[in-house]
Design a protein around this motif. Sequence first.
Motif, PDB file in Angstrom:
ATOM      1  N   ARG A   5      39.922  44.432  36.050  1.00  0.00           N
ATOM      2  CA  ARG A   5      39.209  42.916  36.823  1.00  0.00           C
ATOM      3  C   ARG A   5      38.954  43.153  38.351  1.00  0.00           C
ATOM      4  NH1 ARG A   5      41.274  37.950  35.313  1.00  0.00           N
ATOM      5  NH2 ARG A   5      42.293  38.696  32.774  1.00  0.00           N
ATOM      6  N   LEU A  17      41.469  37.290  41.094  1.00  0.00           N
ATOM      7  CA  LEU A  17      41.641  38.087  39.888  1.00  0.00           C
ATOM      8  C   LEU A  17      42.323  37.403  38.674  1.00  0.00           C
ATOM      9  CD1 LEU A  17      43.006  41.439  41.739  1.00  0.00           C
ATOM     10  CD2 LEU A  17      40.685  41.053  41.434  1.00  0.00           C
ATOM     11  N   ASN A 422      30.086  39.129  36.297  1.00  0.00           N
ATOM     12  CA  ASN A 422      31.476  38.180  35.594  1.00  0.00           C
ATOM     13  C   ASN A 422      31.579  37.205  35.563  1.00  0.00           C
ATOM     14  OD1 ASN A 422      34.733  37.579  36.707  1.00  0.00           O
ATOM     15  ND2 ASN A 422      34.386  38.936  35.421  1.00  0.00           N
TER      16      ASN A 422
END
Length: 434
Positions: A5, A17, A422
Motif C-alpha cells: 500500500r 494508506l 493506484n
Amino acid sequence: MVLERMFARVSAGMRRLADTRAEKVAFTRLFRNRHVSKQEIIRTAAARTSEVAAGRHVLIIEDSSEINYEAKASRKRGLGRVGNGKDIGLFVHPALAVDAVDGSVLGLAGATIWRREAKKADDYQALPIEDKESYKWIGTAKAACQALTDTPQMTVVGDREADIYEVFARLPDERTHVLIRAVRDRALGTRGERLFSAIAKTPEAGRIAFELQARPGRPARTVELAVRFAAVNLRQPRLGADSRDPHELTLNAVEVREIDPPSAKDAVIWRLLTTHCVNTLASAIAVVEMYRSRWIVEQLFRTVKSQAIDLEESLIADGDALERLAAAALVVATRVMQLVHGRGSPGQAFQAARLFDPTEITVLEALIAKLEGKTQKQKNPHPMHTLAWAAWGIARLGGWNGYEKERPPGPITFTHGLRRFNAIVDGFVLATKE
C-alpha cells in the motif's frame, strides 16, 4: 500489505494508506507493535535483494540522512536530536545495492536506523570505532555484504563522511572492495608527504567529461576533468589508533579536477581512494563512474522525504514506531528507485512482476495500449511485461511525454504516476468485483 500500500500510494501517512478506519487502526498498531522489528523489515528486504544480486558486481552505496520532526515536536515522544543539536528526529543510513555494470537498482541490502540520545563524549576521537556513531559505515556495509551471499564482487561506495581509516582497514576482503571520496589530507608513508599534494603532482593521465547532476543552488552542467592516479601508502592516524589495524595501508588514489570551472568555489575536485586496481586511464575512469552512481542514494533520500513518501509528515507519535516506519519507507523508496532506474534498457532484464501483481499488470496492459501514440516514437519501445515496459507506462501516467529525447522521468514523475495508477487499479477492481 502495508508495504504494498505504501508503494502503490507513495506515502507514509496512515490516513492516505488506509481505506477504512479499521485499516488505519491496524496499520498504526503494526508500527507500534514491539514484536515488529526494524531489523526484520530490513533483513527481509535484503533477502529479496540477494536473489537478484547473485552473480553480479554490486555497488553497496551508503549514506546518512536525518528525518526531522521538529515541526511536530509537541506530538512526538521518544526521539533524539538531529544535526543541529536542537531539533528532534532520527537518522537513517541505508546500503543500496546497485548493479555496477548497468546501474540498475537491485534493492535495499541493509540499513542502520537510530536516534541520537547523547552528546559526544569529550574523548570521542580517542574512542574505538565500535563506540562511535561513525561505526555505521562499517556495520551497515558488513551486514549488507553478508546478506548478499551469492554476490561474487561488491564495492562499498561512500562520500567524504566515510573517509575513516578503519573503513579501509576492516571492510575489504576477497570479494569486497571499497571506494571512498577523501576529505582528509592524510599523512603518507613517505616522511612529510601528504595525500592531496602527492596526487596533484602526478602527471595528468587523460581527461573525462560528463553531465554533472543539478543540486539546489547549482544547475546541471557538462564538466571536463583532468584525471590523475597513483598508488599511495596511508599512515594510521595517531589519535584513536587501534592496535588491531595495520600501521600503514596501500590504496589507489584517483583525482579528477575540473578544467575551466565557472568559479573556484564551484570547481569539481574529487579525490577517490579505492582498493580496486588502478593502473590505466580506463581503470581510473571506471572508478570515477562507480563513484558517480552514489547520486542514486541522494535520489532515495528525496523520495523518502518531501518529494514523495513524506516521512517527516507522519502523525505517528512514538520514536520506536517511527523507526519501524522509517525502515518501511526505505524499502518503498528503493522500489520507486527501481522504477526510476529501470526505465531504460537495464529494466528489460527484469520482469514487471518484480514490483506489480497480476491484476496491476492486466491494468498496465490496457493503459499502455491507450497511452501509446500512432507513430513509432510514441510507442512503448520495451518488451512486454518487463520492468522497463511497466516503467514507461507509469512515467506516462506521471506526465512524461514518452519521447526518448526528452529529459528522463525522475522520482517526482514516477510518484505522480504511481498514485494515479493506484486510483485506476482501485477503480478496475471495483468494476470487476462480483
